[in-house]
Design an enzyme around this catalytic site. Structure first.
Site, PDB file in Angstrom:
ATOM      1  N   ARG A 223      16.956  13.964  38.058  1.00 35.84           N
ATOM      2  CA  ARG A 223      17.395  14.280  39.422  1.00 35.84           C
ATOM      3  C   ARG A 223      18.194  13.098  39.968  1.00 35.84           C
ATOM      4  NH1 ARG A 223      16.756  18.793  38.452  1.00 35.84           N
ATOM      5  NH2 ARG A 223      15.364  20.322  39.383  1.00 35.84           N
ATOM      6  N   HIS A 271      25.715  18.788  36.491  1.00 38.17           N
ATOM      7  CA  HIS A 271      24.360  19.366  36.402  1.00 38.17           C
ATOM      8  C   HIS A 271      24.335  20.529  35.400  1.00 38.17           C
ATOM      9  CE1 HIS A 271      20.345  19.860  38.728  1.00 38.17           C
ATOM     10  NE2 HIS A 271      20.211  20.285  37.487  1.00 38.17           N
TER      11      HIS A 271
HETATM   12  N1  NAP Z   1      19.870  18.210  34.411  1.00 38.23           N
HETATM   13  C1  NAP Z   1      19.369  19.389  34.148  1.00 38.23           C
HETATM   14  O1  NAP Z   1      20.092  20.321  33.801  1.00 38.23           O
HETATM   15  C2  NAP Z   1      17.881  19.596  34.201  1.00 38.23           C
HETATM   16  C3  NAP Z   1      17.371  20.792  33.673  1.00 38.23           C
HETATM   17  C4  NAP Z   1      15.996  20.963  33.656  1.00 38.23           C
HETATM   18  C5  NAP Z   1      15.151  19.980  34.163  1.00 38.23           C
HETATM   19  N2  NAP Z   1      15.677  18.825  34.671  1.00 38.23           N
HETATM   20  C6  NAP Z   1      14.769  17.785  35.182  1.00 38.23           C
HETATM   21  O2  NAP Z   1      13.888  17.371  34.132  1.00 38.23           O
HETATM   22  C7  NAP Z   1      12.610  17.116  34.689  1.00 38.23           C
HETATM   23  C8  NAP Z   1      11.538  17.107  33.608  1.00 38.23           C
HETATM   24  O3  NAP Z   1      11.252  18.433  33.196  1.00 38.23           O
HETATM   25  P1  NAP Z   1       9.990  18.772  32.251  1.00 38.23           P
HETATM   26  O4  NAP Z   1       9.917  20.243  32.134  1.00 38.23           O
HETATM   27  O5  NAP Z   1      10.070  17.977  30.985  1.00 38.23           O
HETATM   28  O6  NAP Z   1       8.795  18.189  33.146  1.00 38.23           O
HETATM   29  P2  NAP Z   1       7.245  18.076  32.790  1.00 38.23           P
HETATM   30  O7  NAP Z   1       6.929  18.911  31.587  1.00 38.23           O
HETATM   31  O8  NAP Z   1       6.507  18.309  34.052  1.00 38.23           O
HETATM   32  O9  NAP Z   1       7.061  16.555  32.319  1.00 38.23           O
HETATM   33  C9  NAP Z   1       7.082  15.466  33.188  1.00 38.23           C
HETATM   34  C10 NAP Z   1       6.857  14.178  32.402  1.00 38.23           C
HETATM   35  O10 NAP Z   1       7.058  13.067  33.269  1.00 38.23           O
HETATM   36  C11 NAP Z   1       5.907  12.224  33.229  1.00 38.23           C
HETATM   37  N3  NAP Z   1       5.691  11.608  34.547  1.00 38.23           N
HETATM   38  C12 NAP Z   1       5.555  12.209  35.754  1.00 38.23           C
HETATM   39  N4  NAP Z   1       5.326  11.308  36.720  1.00 38.23           N
HETATM   40  C13 NAP Z   1       5.306  10.101  36.102  1.00 38.23           C
HETATM   41  C14 NAP Z   1       5.121   8.774  36.568  1.00 38.23           C
HETATM   42  N5  NAP Z   1       4.886   8.502  37.860  1.00 38.23           N
HETATM   43  N6  NAP Z   1       5.153   7.781  35.657  1.00 38.23           N
HETATM   44  C15 NAP Z   1       5.354   8.030  34.349  1.00 38.23           C
HETATM   45  N7  NAP Z   1       5.559   9.269  33.843  1.00 38.23           N
HETATM   46  C16 NAP Z   1       5.536  10.290  34.724  1.00 38.23           C
HETATM   47  C17 NAP Z   1       4.759  13.126  32.870  1.00 38.23           C
HETATM   48  O11 NAP Z   1       3.696  12.345  32.332  1.00 38.23           O
HETATM   49  P3  NAP Z   1       2.319  13.025  31.802  1.00 38.23           P
HETATM   50  O12 NAP Z   1       2.711  13.834  30.595  1.00 38.23           O
HETATM   51  O13 NAP Z   1       1.466  11.877  31.454  1.00 38.23           O
HETATM   52  O14 NAP Z   1       1.819  13.887  32.925  1.00 38.23           O
HETATM   53  C18 NAP Z   1       5.428  14.066  31.862  1.00 38.23           C
HETATM   54  O15 NAP Z   1       5.442  13.472  30.587  1.00 38.23           O
HETATM   55  C19 NAP Z   1      12.474  18.209  35.746  1.00 38.23           C
HETATM   56  O16 NAP Z   1      11.512  17.868  36.723  1.00 38.23           O
HETATM   57  C20 NAP Z   1      13.880  18.301  36.311  1.00 38.23           C
HETATM   58  O17 NAP Z   1      14.002  17.450  37.433  1.00 38.23           O
HETATM   59  C21 NAP Z   1      17.018  18.629  34.705  1.00 38.23           C
END
Ligand code: NAP
Length: 308
Positions: A223, A271
């Site tokens: 983000r 994006h």
């Molecule tokens: N650019 C684009 O086109 C696009 C598309 C899709 C998504 N995204 C972004 O990608 C993000 C990630 O997606 P996802 O599905 O992979 O999310 P997710 O499955 O919820 O995974 C989040 C990861 O971040 C870690 N995390 C969260 N808070 C943390 C902190 N304070 N310190 C250290 N690690 C932390 C979590 O740790 P734990 O495993 O230990 O809980 C987990 O490994 C989305 O939220 C979105 O903003 C971007």
């Protein structure tokens, strides 16, 4: 059962067909043609106008069309019903492609060759082998773990940072704030795939960049609010960072006056890092609709207190 579909970016007709084929008896209503709001029990949404979901008094669940739910939970009037984020094989695969491409572009110095070509300069140099390049992925969730695995499969030395420790083949795990500095210190190409929460906002700042080795690259596909833009520009100007790839921005579309557009060390993409397609994503959404009907907990349910 009626489902509200609301997204400015996703193909409504394709979603309509994909869901009605998978969930017998489901009626899909495409916003703003919602009919009686009291009949809507599930909302499938991306970037609904703030306050909109509070209009449906019998809502039982909110299903996000995006993996990131930061925009939804920022709505103070968001109904207090279970919320699920998008998990879709296409979303994961396209993110893995983008991250691998962006890492390889920096690793094989295509960013530099794009600049030297413009100067008609024959800038011959050997890049290091992938095995000698350390790539660090912040966030090892659905998308980060898959991207890290893909980078490891390509032969990079991969490190990952998350809240809790992980066991991913070929990925050295670092967890929590106490291990962040060690993770950054060893990372030559940094990829941000964290969710946006109060804890992660602004995490790509001057202190993080200073902890990276001289000549590091930064790729932000999470983000825009993770990045402190002026700190990135300062670190690029000083030469401490060698380049950046940015897919997400505090303000989207990125305004024409933004200095990021014309910085020769920054690649801007609009994006597009990953995207889901109804053909594959509708299976998971249909599974969650069945769970709502059966009164079961959602798959990929968001922990609202944690923020992701
Ligand atoms: N650019 C684009 O086109 C696009 C598309 C899709 C998504 N995204 C972004 O990608 C993000 C990630 O997606 P996802 O599905 O992979 O999310 P997710 O499955 O919820 O995974 C989040 C990861 O971040 C870690 N995390 C969260 N808070 C943390 C902190 N304070 N310190 C250290 N690690 C932390 C979590 O740790 P734990 O495993 O230990 O809980 C987990 O490994 C989305 O939220 C979105 O903003 C971007």
């Amino acid at each position: 059962m009626a489902l509200l579909f609301l997204s400015p970016d996703d193909p409504a007709d394709a979603w309509h067909a994909a869901l009605e084929a998978r969930v017998p008896g489901l009626e899909v209503r495409i916003w703003p043609e919602t009919g009686d709001p009291a009949e809507i029990e599930i909302a499938l949404v991306w970037r609904p106008p703030p306050g909109e979901l509070a209009r449906y008094p019998n809502l039982k669940a909110i299903l996000s069309l995006g993996a990131g739910i930061d925009g939804l939970v920022a709505d103070p009037d968001l109904p207090d019903v279970p919320l699920a984020r998008m998990v879709d094989p296409s979303l994961t695969r396209t993110m893995g492609e983008y991250v691998l491409l962006a890492v390889l572009r920096h690793h094989r110095e295509f960013d530099r060759f794009e600049r030297t070509q413009r100067a008609r300069e024959w800038a011959y140099a050997f890049p290091p082998q992938a095995a000698d390049r350390r790539v660090g992925v912040m966030g090892l969730g659905e998308l980060g773990a898959a991207a890290a695995g893909r980078l490891a499969g390509h032969g990079f030395q991969v490190l990952g940072w998350s809240r809790s420790p992980k066991a991913i083949e070929g990925v050295a795990s670092y967890a929590g704030r106490s291990e962040l500095h060690n993770f950054l210190h060893r990372t030559e190409i940094l990829v941000c795939l964290l969710p946006l929460t109060a804890e992660t906002e602004g995490i790509l700042d001057a202190a993080t960049f200073a902890a990276l080795p001289h000549g590091a690259f930064v790729i932000n596909v999470a983000r825009g609010q993770h990045l402190v833009e002026r700190d990135l520009v300062a670190a690029l100007d000083s030469g401490h960072l060698a380049g950046a790839t940015l897919d997400v921005f505090r303000e989207e579309p990125l305004p024409p006056h933004s200095p990021l557009w014309r910085n020769p060390k920054i690649l801007v993409t609009p994006h597009v890092a990953s995207y889901s397609v109804p053909d594959t994503a509708a299976d998971g959404v249909a599974a969650n609709i069945d769970r709502v009907l059966a009164g079961k907990p959602l798959l990929h349910q968001v922990d609202r207190a944690r923020g992701y």
